[in-house]
Scaffold this motif. Structure first.
Motif, PDB file in Angstrom:
ATOM      1  N   PHE B  93      -2.266 -13.263  -0.570  1.00 32.34           N
ATOM      2  CA  PHE B  93      -2.883 -12.220   0.227  1.00 32.34           C
ATOM      3  C   PHE B  93      -4.374 -12.016  -0.024  1.00 32.34           C
ATOM      4  O   PHE B  93      -5.363 -11.967   0.956  1.00 32.34           O
ATOM      5  N   LEU B 122     -11.268  -3.982   1.587  1.00 31.03           N
ATOM      6  CA  LEU B 122     -10.097  -4.066   2.883  1.00 31.03           C
ATOM      7  C   LEU B 122      -9.016  -4.844   2.123  1.00 31.03           C
ATOM      8  O   LEU B 122      -7.831  -4.433   2.250  1.00 31.03           O
ATOM      9  N   LEU B 126      -5.721  -2.752   1.802  1.00 29.84           N
ATOM     10  CA  LEU B 126      -4.695  -3.160   2.723  1.00 29.84           C
ATOM     11  C   LEU B 126      -3.516  -3.572   1.958  1.00 29.84           C
ATOM     12  O   LEU B 126      -2.295  -3.532   2.186  1.00 29.84           O
ATOM     13  N   PHE B 130       0.027  -2.208   2.187  1.00 31.56           N
ATOM     14  CA  PHE B 130       1.227  -2.936   2.748  1.00 31.56           C
ATOM     15  C   PHE B 130       2.276  -3.331   2.053  1.00 31.56           C
ATOM     16  O   PHE B 130       3.494  -3.002   2.295  1.00 31.56           O
ATOM     17  N   LEU B 134       4.282   0.401   2.749  1.00 34.79           N
ATOM     18  CA  LEU B 134       5.071  -0.017   3.900  1.00 34.79           C
ATOM     19  C   LEU B 134       6.179  -1.019   3.292  1.00 34.79           C
ATOM     20  O   LEU B 134       7.207  -1.300   4.159  1.00 34.79           O
ATOM     21  N   GLY B 135       5.965  -1.515   2.017  1.00 36.67           N
ATOM     22  CA  GLY B 135       7.258  -2.247   1.468  1.00 36.67           C
ATOM     23  C   GLY B 135       7.170  -3.609   2.017  1.00 36.67           C
ATOM     24  O   GLY B 135       8.225  -4.123   2.126  1.00 36.67           O
ATOM     25  N   LEU B 136       6.097  -4.094   2.618  1.00 37.46           N
ATOM     26  CA  LEU B 136       5.953  -5.714   3.242  1.00 37.46           C
ATOM     27  C   LEU B 136       6.016  -6.621   2.107  1.00 37.46           C
ATOM     28  O   LEU B 136       5.396  -6.391   1.019  1.00 37.46           O
TER      29      LEU B 136
END
Lengths: 501, 146
Positions: B93, B122, B126, B130, B134-136
């Motif tokens: 990522f 960013l 991010l 994330f 948010l646990g992605l």
């Protein structure tokens, strides 16, 4: 009292601390999304759907979160209209007409509070209207067979194409394109692949979230790149915010009337919030007459479009929940959300999943109160958010879009497809082809074809069966009028020009 | 007179013809209904051809196309997004996101230092949101690098 017991059920679900927290988060995010120019309710909700789905929230929680965002964006749109003279989203366009002049006259705080209260009145009355009207409409919808559903889908496309665009041919093409995209994949009835060209990625069809995010969010970033340099800066100063009780009292009648107009406009399939705020403003303007001072920054000129726009947002939920036919771009996005959560909107939703419907309605009422609290005393906080530079915001929007879609499928193919839809959306917006009918086509295509084919099975191939019942004839007539009438009404319904410095 | 709408109309007609032609290629199954799986797509194709014809015959006013420079920027942004789409899985990522966000930021705001900072910020910000809020399941770096 059926409604009261249903509402009690709804509140028993929506008042849990978890859902309340989601509603507050949703309202906060929504107001920011609505306030930022370039991010509106439809693309804001669109980029959040894949993320919500990946989070694994249950249906009610996801619905509460994203409808709070939806309502919040409707509130937030007014902030940049008033302070920057740039509508944060399309329905907020009418708010610039009186909001910006009032802010320039040094009453920015008053304008924000009046519009906030008007938003509350509009959204609150529309939620009540939704509670009363939706169960009635869902009872009518039980009588719908495949022929009626097909006519209803035609009505949605026709009114959307007729009212929401400047050129019927382009709107009809957009609808056909969306429906054609929906035919990609395995045929529902025979199980044979269609238009896959041997590509395995296309066997399952195109996931509607991919074109949704591409057309709404990615194309927006490309539009921004084109307009580079024309950045926005705060045009007016916001001093201390006080509550102008006198103005609110004087424009209360306007708010009630505008809510009613907006709600009716919202219920019509295809019309949506932009038409709601437009009609509310125009009726109030002619109601006030020449001496009303509309366009110079009068409180009623701010109250009318904001109440109308928020009432239409609530009204648009009626056809979406009861018939599965969205009334606007944003409700199309919410329909996409319901379909992602495996909830099929329609008359059976009210009997099969009452906890979803009434939980949603209760959540809307709660969200509305939360939004009023957030938007009147805390409005200064949101004003600061407007100063986020686009060079940071829009790449962020893009990255969130990519990660959202990537986390759904983990395939680079969907990301490429999304980019392709983004470029297509950009070109279409330049040419003037509306993108909402494409999304609606992709969402409804499967259902529409199924309805048509089932009708043909029932009638053994007789086409006249499609308009053989009174309901179907009424829907077809409305569809044809909705498509053709705007051609003649367009010169009359010309939007007033924006206020120019 | 050559206008965007006329060209677009012709493109629509050609695409619709191709769509109809491939609709005729759909294999039918023995389990079929009176309408079959070809009629609906063919109907859509016919509608699209009609719309294309109207655009050719009655074009709207000419579109305001951006300057060549702005066009180049949009093309560059598109290439960036395509590159990002291909690199997100193999490269993890953080790196592709920083590069892609930086390029986009530069294209939008036109300030180099700001773009570098926006890209780095960013990407890191991010990723934290994330991955942890948010646990992605995101991968930070390419596999086997560390």
């Amino acid at each position: 009292m059926d409604i009261l017991s249903n509402l009690a059920l709804g509140f028993s679900i929506a008042l849990s601390p978890w859902t309340l927290m989601l509603a507050v988060i949703g309202c906060f995010l929504g107001t920011i999304i609505g306030a930022l120019p370039g991010l509106g309710p439809s693309n804001g909700v669109a980029i959040l759907i894949p993320l919500t789905f990946s989070l694994g929230l249950d249906a009610t929680s996801a619905l509460v979160l994203l409808t709070s965002v939806y309502y919040g964006a409707m509130y937030g749109g007014r902030i940049s209209s008033i302070l920057l003279n740039i509508p944060g989203d399309e329905p907020a366009l009418m708010t610039t007409l009186d909001g910006y002049p009032m802010a320039k006259a040094g009453r920015a705080g008053d304008a924000l509070v009046i519009s906030g209260v008007a938003s509350f009145v509009g959204a609150f009355l529309a939620t009540i209207g939704l509670m009363l009207l939706a169960p009635l409409l869902s009872r009518v919808a039980y009588q719908f067979g495949p022929a009626e559903y097909f006519a209803l889908y035609m009505l949605a496309f026709c009114t959307l194409g007729g009212l929401a665009s400047q050129n019927q041919a382009k709107a009809a093409f957009a609808a056909a394109l969306g429906l054609a995209i929906a035919t990609i994949g395995l045929d529902n009835q025979t199980g044979m692949p269609r238009f896959t060209f041997g590509n395995l990625h296309l066997m399952d069809g195109v996931d509607f979230l991919v074109p949704l995010v591409g057309l709404f969010a990615v194309s927006e970033v490309l539009i921004y790149i084109e307009n580079q340099g024309k950045s926005s800066s705060l045009g007016v100063k916001l001093e201390k915010v006080t509550i102008p009780f006198r103005d609110i009292g004087a424009s209360f009648g306007t708010m009630i009337r505008a809510s009613f107009t907006g709600f009716v406009a919202g219920v019509l399939p295809g019309a949506g919030a932009s038409l709601g705020s437009f009609l509310a403003y125009m009726t109030e303007k002619s109601f006030a007459g020449k001496n009303g001072g509309f366009g110079t920054g009068v409180p009623r000129g701010i109250a009318a479009p904001e109440a109308g726009n928020n009432a239409a947002a609530g009204g648009a939920l009626v056809p979406m929940l009861t018939l599965g036919v969205p009334g606007s771009g944003t409700t199309a996005v919410l329909l996409a959300l319901l379909m992602t959560l495996n909830i099929t909107p329609g008359p059976t939703l009210f009997t099969d999943r009452p906890e979803v419907v009434w939980g949603l309605i209760a959540a809307l009422l709660i969200a509305n109160v939360v939004l009023l609290i957030m938007n009147v005393p805390m409005v200064k906080l949101f004003v600061h958010i407007l100063s986020v530079p686009p060079g940071l915001l829009l790449p962020g929007v893009m990255m969130v879009s990519f990660v959202g879609i990537f986390s759904l499928t983990g395939s680079y193919f969907d990301l490429l497809l999304m980019t392709g839809f983004g470029v297509m959306g950009y070109l279409f917006r330049k040419i003037g082809v509306p993108t909402v009918p494409i999304i609606l086509g992709i969402l409804l295509g499967g259902h529409m074809e199924d309805a048509l084919r089932r009708a043909m099975i029932l009638s053994d191939g007789d086409v006249t069966y499609l308009w053989s019942s009174p309901i179907a004839i009424g829907l077809w007539a409305a569809a044809i009028i909705g498509f053709i009438a705007p051609m003649f009404l367009r010169p009359i319904l010309k939007r007033p020009d924006r206020v120019i410095d | 007179m050559l206008r965007t709408d006329r060209i677009f109309g012709v493109v629509v007609i050609l695409a619709a013809l191709a769509y109809i032609a491939s609709a005729f290629q759909i294999r039918t199954s023995f389990l079929s209904d009176p309408m079959g799986s070809k009629s609906f797509p063919i109907l859509l194709g016919v509608i699209a051809i009609l719309c294309g014809a109207i655009m050719v015959l009655k074009p709207d006013d000419e579109v305001e196309w951006p300057s060549a420079g702005a066009f180049l920027k949009i093309a560059f942004a598109t290439v960036t997004m395509i590159g990002y789409a291909y690199s997100l899985k193999p490269l993890g990522f953080l790196l592709p996101t920083a590069v892609a966000a930086g390029i986009l930021s530069y294209l939008i705001a036109g300030r180099a230092l700001f773009a570098v900072l926006a890209g780095l910020g960013l990407s890191a910000g991010l990723f934290l949101v994330f991955k942890y809020a948010l646990g992605l399941g995101l991968v930070a770096f390419p596999k086997g690098l560390f």
